[in-house]
Design an enzyme around this catalytic site. Sequence first.
Site, PDB file in Angstrom:
ATOM      1  N   ASP A   1      82.758  78.744 134.441  1.00  0.00           N
ATOM      2  CA  ASP A   1      84.065  78.603 135.093  1.00  0.00           C
ATOM      3  C   ASP A   1      84.031  79.017 136.567  1.00  0.00           C
ATOM      4  OD1 ASP A   1      86.729  78.015 135.276  1.00  0.00           O
ATOM      5  OD2 ASP A   1      87.413  79.890 134.379  1.00  0.00           O
ATOM      6  N   GLY A   2      84.895  78.379 137.350  1.00  0.00           N
ATOM      7  CA  GLY A   2      85.074  78.784 138.753  1.00  0.00           C
ATOM      8  C   GLY A   2      84.506  77.806 139.760  1.00  0.00           C
ATOM      9  N   ASN A   3      84.074  76.641 139.276  1.00  0.00           N
ATOM     10  CA  ASN A   3      83.501  75.645 140.201  1.00  0.00           C
ATOM     11  C   ASN A   3      84.530  75.168 141.229  1.00  0.00           C
ATOM     12  OD1 ASN A   3      81.277  75.785 138.566  1.00  0.00           O
ATOM     13  ND2 ASN A   3      81.685  73.883 137.479  1.00  0.00           N
TER      14      ASN A   3
ATOM     15  N   ARG B   1      87.301  76.674 142.327  1.00  0.00           N
ATOM     16  CA  ARG B   1      87.632  77.713 143.316  1.00  0.00           C
ATOM     17  C   ARG B   1      86.489  77.937 144.300  1.00  0.00           C
ATOM     18  NH1 ARG B   1      89.267  81.853 138.925  1.00  0.00           N
ATOM     19  NH2 ARG B   1      88.465  80.167 137.640  1.00  0.00           N
TER      20      ARG B   1
ATOM     21  N   ARG C   1      86.650  69.584 144.850  1.00  0.00           N
ATOM     22  CA  ARG C   1      86.306  70.244 143.574  1.00  0.00           C
ATOM     23  C   ARG C   1      84.990  69.714 142.996  1.00  0.00           C
ATOM     24  NH1 ARG C   1      89.819  72.977 140.708  1.00  0.00           N
ATOM     25  NH2 ARG C   1      88.913  72.216 138.774  1.00  0.00           N
TER      26      ARG C   1
ATOM     27  N   HIS D   1      81.525  71.352 141.157  1.00  0.00           N
ATOM     28  CA  HIS D   1      80.851  71.010 139.894  1.00  0.00           C
ATOM     29  C   HIS D   1      79.370  70.711 140.148  1.00  0.00           C
ATOM     30  CE1 HIS D   1      84.517  71.286 137.757  1.00  0.00           C
ATOM     31  NE2 HIS D   1      85.082  70.240 138.327  1.00  0.00           N
TER      32      HIS D   1
ATOM     33  N   GLU E   1      90.053  69.488 126.169  1.00  0.00           N
ATOM     34  CA  GLU E   1      91.256  69.510 127.027  1.00  0.00           C
ATOM     35  C   GLU E   1      90.941  69.027 128.458  1.00  0.00           C
ATOM     36  OE1 GLU E   1      90.462  72.216 124.944  1.00  0.00           O
ATOM     37  OE2 GLU E   1      91.908  71.366 123.521  1.00  0.00           O
ATOM     38  N   ASN E   2      89.672  68.998 128.824  1.00  0.00           N
ATOM     39  CA  ASN E   2      89.321  68.642 130.207  1.00  0.00           C
ATOM     40  C   ASN E   2      89.608  67.181 130.570  1.00  0.00           C
ATOM     41  OD1 ASN E   2      86.487  70.933 130.453  1.00  0.00           O
ATOM     42  ND2 ASN E   2      88.594  71.209 131.122  1.00  0.00           N
ATOM     43  N   TRP E   3      89.916  66.340 129.560  1.00  0.00           N
ATOM     44  CA  TRP E   3      90.276  64.943 129.863  1.00  0.00           C
ATOM     45  C   TRP E   3      91.569  64.870 130.662  1.00  0.00           C
ATOM     46  CZ3 TRP E   3      86.471  61.628 128.972  1.00  0.00           C
ATOM     47  CH2 TRP E   3      85.570  61.872 127.935  1.00  0.00           C
TER      48      TRP E   3
HETATM   49  C1  FPP Z   1      85.137  74.871 134.878  1.00  0.00           C
HETATM   50  O1  FPP Z   1      85.401  75.213 136.229  1.00  0.00           O
HETATM   51  C2  FPP Z   1      84.047  73.892 134.846  1.00  0.00           C
HETATM   52  C3  FPP Z   1      84.085  72.702 134.198  1.00  0.00           C
HETATM   53  C4  FPP Z   1      85.268  72.243 133.440  1.00  0.00           C
HETATM   54  C5  FPP Z   1      82.957  71.743 134.280  1.00  0.00           C
HETATM   55  C6  FPP Z   1      81.590  72.340 134.144  1.00  0.00           C
HETATM   56  C7  FPP Z   1      80.601  71.300 134.483  1.00  0.00           C
HETATM   57  C8  FPP Z   1      79.464  71.493 135.167  1.00  0.00           C
HETATM   58  C9  FPP Z   1      78.966  72.818 135.575  1.00  0.00           C
HETATM   59  C10 FPP Z   1      78.625  70.326 135.581  1.00  0.00           C
HETATM   60  C11 FPP Z   1      77.913  69.560 134.521  1.00  0.00           C
HETATM   61  C12 FPP Z   1      77.170  70.365 133.538  1.00  0.00           C
HETATM   62  C13 FPP Z   1      75.852  70.254 133.223  1.00  0.00           C
HETATM   63  C14 FPP Z   1      75.371  70.970 132.001  1.00  0.00           C
HETATM   64  C15 FPP Z   1      74.854  69.510 134.013  1.00  0.00           C
HETATM   65  P1  FPP Z   1      86.783  74.788 136.882  1.00  0.00           P
HETATM   66  O2  FPP Z   1      86.646  73.448 137.471  1.00  0.00           O
HETATM   67  O3  FPP Z   1      87.879  74.910 135.882  1.00  0.00           O
HETATM   68  O4  FPP Z   1      86.943  75.863 138.014  1.00  0.00           O
HETATM   69  P2  FPP Z   1      88.315  76.452 138.577  1.00  0.00           P
HETATM   70  O5  FPP Z   1      88.925  77.256 137.458  1.00  0.00           O
HETATM   71  O6  FPP Z   1      87.857  77.299 139.725  1.00  0.00           O
HETATM   72  O7  FPP Z   1      89.162  75.301 138.999  1.00  0.00           O
END
Ligand code: FPP
Length: 248
Positions: free
Chosen positions: A28-30, A32, A41, A45, A75-77
Amino acid sequence: MDFFRSKADRAPAVDLKRLPRHIAIIMDGNGRWAKKRGMPRTAGHAAGAENFRTIATYCKEIGLEYLTVYAFSTENWKRPPDEVSAIMGLLKKYLLEAIGQMERDRVKMEFFGDLSPLTPELRQLCERTREISRHYEGCQVNICLNYGGRDELLRGAMNYAKDCLEGKADPNHLTQEQFGRYLFSRGVPDPDLVIRPSGELRLSNFLLWQSAYSEFYFTDVLWPDFSKVELHKAIAAYQNRDRRFGGV
Ligand code: FPP
């Protein structure tokens, strides 16, 4: 194993003979991470996927048996379509690379989740990766893809009910171990340590059944910055815990 770069990021020592068998990570946190840098965003990722490579490789090097990561939830859809397709694109890129390096890396790959809504191309890549690495021993990496803990439990319950109707299972007798065989995680021991970076303090539908007795480690560090040093901190914290599994 020498990766100390400076005093500032010195990692706590961990006992490699007492590693958790199974570590599960909510990456989590990509978003941000990207926002802090004025980037889209999707760049977060991409950095998250890169960090997954680093951490998975390191886990293999130190002799971890199982690593499970939450890549895309049921839920990510709900996310904007361009973000969903960027994540799927990163997964495709990763799987193509993984297939190319499988003979060398010998990491067993599994997928937890219902792969049917994925594009046929991505689904086939998952199936190929799984098939090629089926007999590898050593580190197993499980990628949770279109995965949700509640979805997994409902599917398990429905399949168990079907087996009961077909006379393959006894509706009056079901052990936790037997039910575990109806889950995506069949054959994989429960995670000893669940890590969630980024400061959020929730499970978000991740491994609900399997994490019943897991130790949790939360940190404010965002996933793309979750380095090997951070992993050592998590393992060191785990090694200081007293696991009683309901006993005394
Ligand atoms: C949550 O951070 C992250 C995800 C929903 C996607 C994770 C996917 C990857 C790391 C890339 C693909 C994976 C592999 C195994 C190659 P967020 O986007 O909810 O962060 P935020 O809470 O800061 O918005």
